[in-house]
Write a protein that holds these residues in place. Structure first.
Motif, PDB file in Angstrom:
ATOM      1  N   PHE A 497      43.887  54.187  41.050  1.00 44.89           N
ATOM      2  CA  PHE A 497      44.033  52.742  41.210  1.00 44.89           C
ATOM      3  C   PHE A 497      44.698  52.135  39.986  1.00 44.89           C
ATOM      4  CE2 PHE A 497      41.274  53.975  44.332  1.00 44.89           C
ATOM      5  CZ  PHE A 497      40.968  52.982  45.224  1.00 44.89           C
TER       6      PHE A 497
ATOM      7  N   ASP B 324      40.122  46.024  41.246  1.00 48.73           N
ATOM      8  CA  ASP B 324      40.925  47.230  41.077  1.00 48.73           C
ATOM      9  C   ASP B 324      42.381  46.787  41.001  1.00 48.73           C
ATOM     10  OD1 ASP B 324      41.559  46.612  43.698  1.00 48.73           O
ATOM     11  OD2 ASP B 324      40.182  48.091  44.533  1.00 48.73           O
ATOM     12  N   SER B 325      43.296  47.608  41.523  1.00 47.16           N
ATOM     13  CA  SER B 325      44.709  47.275  41.355  1.00 47.16           C
ATOM     14  C   SER B 325      45.142  46.081  42.205  1.00 47.16           C
ATOM     15  CB  SER B 325      45.569  48.489  41.711  1.00 47.16           C
ATOM     16  OG  SER B 325      45.341  48.859  43.061  1.00 47.16           O
ATOM     17  N   ARG B 345      38.964  45.143  35.147  1.00 47.25           N
ATOM     18  CA  ARG B 345      39.422  46.175  36.083  1.00 47.25           C
ATOM     19  C   ARG B 345      38.543  47.412  35.962  1.00 47.25           C
ATOM     20  NH1 ARG B 345      45.651  47.541  37.393  1.00 47.25           N
ATOM     21  NH2 ARG B 345      45.328  49.384  38.661  1.00 47.25           N
ATOM     22  N   LEU B 347      36.304  50.472  38.499  1.00 47.40           N
ATOM     23  CA  LEU B 347      35.913  50.989  39.806  1.00 47.40           C
ATOM     24  C   LEU B 347      34.396  51.053  39.933  1.00 47.40           C
ATOM     25  CD1 LEU B 347      38.450  53.860  40.427  1.00 47.40           C
ATOM     26  CD2 LEU B 347      38.231  51.710  41.645  1.00 47.40           C
ATOM     27  N   ILE B 366      36.345  44.861  45.071  1.00 42.65           N
ATOM     28  CA  ILE B 366      36.975  46.183  44.972  1.00 42.65           C
ATOM     29  C   ILE B 366      37.491  46.575  46.355  1.00 42.65           C
ATOM     30  CG2 ILE B 366      36.579  48.600  44.332  1.00 42.65           C
ATOM     31  CD1 ILE B 366      36.213  46.773  41.985  1.00 42.65           C
TER      32      ILE B 366
END
Lengths: 497, 534
Positions: A497, B324-325, B345, B347, B366
């Motif tokens: 990610f 996340d991204s 950021r 996970l 997320i």
């Protein structure tokens, strides 16, 4: 190193071809031997020493047999008959038998030690433990690549020398080249010494030979990279599906893909070997003869991996008596040959079963099935043969007999499996379907038929025929090169990610 | 035989075949010799090219050279880029198939990303079992309780994948057999818990109705949402605070102006060597009159990808967005409603970071992929001080690695070189594909509640990275390189504790992935103990 990796194709091969062309005739064998040893040690590292040891020992066995009078152009059996009176000769023959037995034992011991020992220890671990020994077999490790090929070549050499069918090679470098010649070193065909002995001594590469070699190499490489690898990937996806979830149509599609993968992979390597050999002036014998057009399992084995089946015929089946000692011995000999032929493919129970399966079919076809088949139309015989052969491939690919059974059941159980989770369309894409169609077409002798027609029809050289062929070869090269490059294409997508 | 009869051919035909093959096999090496290795073509794949191996004369160096050379040459041979581009062009545009298994070419040329079980989740092939849903519920409630103990609101959303939002562009052969894990968890939480769970999927699907050729909710050739998608989700998140003192109205469409063609901020085109051939045009959004909040990078940021938004003169509340991204697209919209918004950021849930920031609201946003690949742990199991104390008290040692003998690189994951130091192991990482296999250990989970296995690592890192522990679910099964526990590593020495709490984990073939950053990693201690969380 394998033929379909960039290091071989884009670096090793052009350099070796260039040096070979420049080398004086007297240095060509040494150059090829050096290249072959580099080729082998690149992937196998120190295991090249095993091959060198095999070369050294078998060379000495050949010379020993020669000193004992073998290889004088007279087969031992006829020498037997003409020398009853001569006890010294008899003793000599007896010594020759001991030497050849020793040579065969050495080669088999090498093969068993490096390929089968760990498997055998695992097979016998439980009985050993039941005797009260605290026995833990070692972890398995892959055998040296090509050991089955070069060991069989070595055995054929010493046996042929013993039989007087070949003369012992006096130059160790030339003998080493016979064993280690890189085009056929790792995937065959199994070359008999007597077939290339003269070519090792002296050979010429004509312009047309080199061109034919190029054609054959391109064809083989395309068979391997374009067809076999695509079929392998498509089959693997299907074989990953648990047996309980796979539907009958999908199971058959997977098996057909796998069958195409096996044939094009193996025959592709053989084509490349034959083509490369031709480029260096060697004429290697054919190894496949369109096995998938067979109409019986017996015919299949006449057409599939010919150098292996003929090796077993000449060095095991016939010495055991072949079909000359009655029906029972014939069946026993056949079964023994096929059990060993199965195990030759790998050290595992599934290969034993693979051999038993094929041996069983050959016996059945001799007993009467063959005659019965002869009375039905050829298309039905062909279907029978293909189903019988393809079913054996489930065993060939399986990791265990339970796995083989799990893979085989869905082939005969319509309505089972989960077609929602695994719809056929998900596994049969345009690309794999197209390649499979090409593969099925090329599994038949359509290309040689075209070439023969072209020869008979006296299609003018330099005309449309040449142009068509060049276009085909150029397309094969383009497709192969693209796929080879894509195999190195590993984009980092989204792991973290 | 498979032999070819040899009809009469002209010398020209023979010559053409010979010349053709010789040129074809020589051209890659010739191009390499003349132009050098095309490093950019490999970097386009967002990875580092394999280095040329060092040639030593020790047995290990000689043994490693061929494989190292093959890896280098695979990346370096000439015309590689041209050949890959040709292949991918045919695959994508003529056959409509992806050159790699991890992407799917959908209808209208849309590209979907399939890694991390995205397709399995979308199709409902690997649903949660009831006990797993219950575990997720307990963990989310523990997180909620922790956040509320800081005096903050806790809002959770699992962002849907592009497959879910644009399901009508997924080829029909990908039949859905059940709900996605995201939908399953949402339904379970709504039935069994009062944690504030937000579903942004309806809003995103509604937004698809406004799609134009240069404006979509997700990037057609990428994986992330666009400004338009982020704006739609942002409104749902802000609306979710309606029944709290932090209630505020999100900005409507009229508050934003369209920026035409902001370029392809997210596209697989480059990585497929097809940039310029796959057209990427996507408009963006900007608040009319300019954004009120300003993004700053501050020293306190623990991770280089954290973002920090400020409206200094404002009396608005503060917030943290765990993301996340997908985060960078939604942060500017969210930041308009807070005096301070920290984009963190991660996970996993970072209690220490939240305790330090002490926000008024925490949005846990997320993507849905971790639902298929991560075993969630409650907040207490992410506090390193607490784990260190638990580890030191524990006596049940399950694994203590002899670094001079017991570790080796996992086959197929060998883009590194191991060197034994005195009591330590140096891992010289050449590229991302590397993993060290741990020796087998007894992974049986302790029976009592609050007990679990804890891995202690003492490791020196060459830079900021993520340390992953991958594991398998069956002794004979494959190591699942997706399922992992992750902890952050900083440059220099790190002593980190990683809870291994998945009850389905087995202790054979566990992999330690020390980081993707090239450089020298030194492992000084690897130990697993069964511990009690007090």
């Amino acid at each position: 190193m394998v033929f379909s990796q960039p290091t071989f194709l884009f670096l090793f091969l052009p350099i070796v071809l260039g040096l070979y062309a420049l080398a004086p005739r007297s240095a060509k064998n040494a150059l090829l031997l050096g290249a072959s040893l580099l080729f082998y040690s690149w992937g196998e590292e120190w295991l090249v020493l095993v091959m060198l040891a095999s070369i050294g020992v078998n060379y000495r066995f050949g010379r020993w047999l020669e000193r004992l009078g073998a290889a004088e152009g007279v087969a031992p059996s006829s020498r037997d008959r003409t020398s009853h009176a001569d006890k010294a000769e008899q003793a000599n023959l007896s010594r020759q038998r001991w030497v050849v037995a020793l040579a065969v034992a050495f080669n088999l011991a090498l093969l068993v030690a490096l390929k089968y020992a760990v498997w055998l220890l695992h097979v016998f671990a439980e009985p050993i433990r039941s005797l009260g020994f605290d026995f833990q077999p070692p972890d398995s490790m892959p055998p040296p690549i090509g050991i089955s090929f070069f060991t069989f070549q070595a055995i054929s050499y010493v046996v042929d020398v013993y039989r007087g069918q070949a003369q012992a090679q006096r130059r160790v470098l030339d003998f080493a080249l016979y064993i280690a010649l890189f085009p056929q070193l790792i995937a065959g065909p199994i070359v008999r010494y007597r077939d290339i002995a003269r070519q090792i001594q002296a050979r010429t590469t004509r312009f047309s030979d080199f061109a034919e070699g190029c054609r054959r190499f391109i064809f083989g490489l395309a068979k391997k990279v374009v067809i076999a690898d695509t079929m392998s990937a498509a089959a693997s996806k299907i074989f990953e599906i648990p047996g309980s979830e796979i539907t009958m149509p999908l199971a058959w599609v997977g098996l057909i893909f796998y069958g195409l993968h096996l044939y094009f992979d193996f025959s592709g390597y053989s084509d490349m070997a034959i083509g490369l050999g031709r480029m260096f002036g060697f004429r290697l014998l054919e190894n496949f003869n369109y096995p998938y057009i067979s109409s019986s399992v017996t015919e299949f084995w006449v057409r599939w991996h010919i150098s292996l089946s003929s090796w077993f015929r000449d060095y095991l089946y016939i010495p055991l008596g072949g079909n000359k000692k009655g029906a029972f011995r014939t069946y026993l000999n056949l079964m023994l040959v096929f059990v060993l032929c199965g195990l030759w493919h790998g050290a595992a129970g599934v290969f034993l079963v693979f051999g038993l399966y094929h041996g069983g079919f050959l016996i059945l076809e001799r007993v009467g099935l063959g005659r019965a088949l002869g009375r039905i139309p050829r298309p039905f015989r062909h279907v029978y043969a293909m189903v019988a052969v393809m079913l054996s491939f489930t065993v060939f690919r399986a990791t265990s007999l339970a796995d083989a059974a799990e893979r085989t059941m869905p082939l005969f159980l319509p309505g089972t499996g989960d077609s929602l989770r695994h719809p056929l369309a998900l596994y049969v894409e345009t690309k794999s379907l197209g390649i499979a169609a090409i593969g099925i077409l090329l599994s038949t002798p359509v290309y040689p038929l075209y070439l023969r027609w072209r020869g008979r029809a006296h299609v003018a050289a330099g005309g449309v025929g040449d142009l068509l062929e060049l276009t085909f070869l150029a397309a094969a090269v383009a497709a192969t090169w693209m796929l080879l490059s894509v195999n190195t294409f590993t984009p980092f997508l989204y792991f973290r990610f | 035989m498979d032999e070819f009869p040899e009809p009469r051919r002209t010398l020209l035909a023979h010559g053409a075949v010979i010349a053709g093959l010789l040129v074809a096999i020589s051209a890659p090496a010739a191009d390499l010799a003349i132009n050098g290795a095309d490093v950019d073509s490999v970097k386009r794949e967002r990875r580092s090219p394999a280095p040329f191996p060092s040639l030593g004369f020790s047995a290990s160096a000689l043994s490693a050279f061929p494989r190292g050379f093959d890896r280098w040459f695979q990346d370096a041979f000439g015309l590689r880029d041209v050949l890959i581009r040709m292949h991918n062009r045919i695959a994508v545009f003529s056959l409509g198939s992806s050159p790699i298994d991890t992407l799917l070419i959908g209808k209208d040329g849309w590209i979907f990303h399939l890694e991390q079980k995205a397709m399995e989740s979308f199709r409902g092939l690997e649903p949660f079992e009831d006990w797993e849903l219950e575990h997720w519920r307990r963990v989310l409630e523990l997180r909620r309780d922790f956040v509320e103990s800081l005096g903050a609101e806790y809002v959770v959303t699992h962002l849907p994948s592009k497959l879910e939002v644009y399901d009508h562009l997924v080829p029909e052969r990908f039949v859905r057999v059940g709900p996605s894990r995201r939908a399953q968890l949402l339904a379970h939480m709504r039935e069994h818990s009062n944690v504030r769970m937000v579903d942004v999927l309806p809003a995103l699907k509604a937004e698809v109705a406004f799609d134009r050729p240069d404006r979509h909710v997700y990037y057609p050739h990428g994986v992330h949402w666009t400004d338009s998608g982020a704006a739609a989700a942002y409104r749902v998140l802000i609306d979710s605070l309606d029944d709290t003192p932090l209630s505020t109205d999100p900005l409507g469409r009229e508050a934003f102006e369209t920026l035409s063609d902001v370029g392809h901020r997210d596209s697989w085109a480059g990585r497929l060597h097809l940039e310029g051939e796959i057209k990427d045009q996507e408009s963006g959004l900007r608040r009319i009159g300019g954004w009120r909040a300003e993004m700053k990078r501050e020293k306190h940021a623990r991770f280089r990808r954290d973002r920090h938004y400020l409206q200094p003169e404002s009396s608005l509340p503060t917030a943290v967005l765990l993301h996340d991204s997908m985060g960078p697209w939604i942060l500017p919209f969210m930041a308009e409603h807070f005096s301070r918004l920290e984009g963190v950021r991660r996970l996993y849930f970072p209690p220490e970071v939240l305790a330090e920031i002490k926000p008024d609201v925490v949005f846990d946003a997320i993507g849905e992929r971790p639902l298929a690949t991560r075993w969630p742990v409650g907040p207490t199991l992410a506090i390193q001080d607490r784990l260190e104390r638990a580890f030191e008290k524990a006596t049940d040692v399950r694994l203590l690695v002899d670094l001079n003998r017991e570790l080796h690189l996992e086959p197929g994951m060998e883009q590194a070189v191991l060197s034994r130091l005195d009591g330590a192991l140096e891992i010289a990482v050449e590229a991302g594909g590397n993993a060290v296999a741990l020796p087998p250990f007894d992974a049986t989970m302790p029976k009592s509640a609050g007990e679990f296995l804890l891995l202690k690592l003492d490791i020196e890192e060459p830079g900021e990275s993520q340390i992953d522990v991958n594991y398998r679910f069956a002794v004979d099964g494959p190591v699942d390189v997706l399922n992992s526990y992750t902890v952050e590593g900083q440059q220099g020495r790190n002593v980190v504790y990683i809870p291994l709490s998945n009850p389905r984990m087995v202790g054979t073939g566990v992999l330690l992935r020390v980081g993707r950053t090239r450089g020298r990693y030194v492992l000084r201690h690897v130990e697993i103990r069964a511990v009690t969380d007090e």
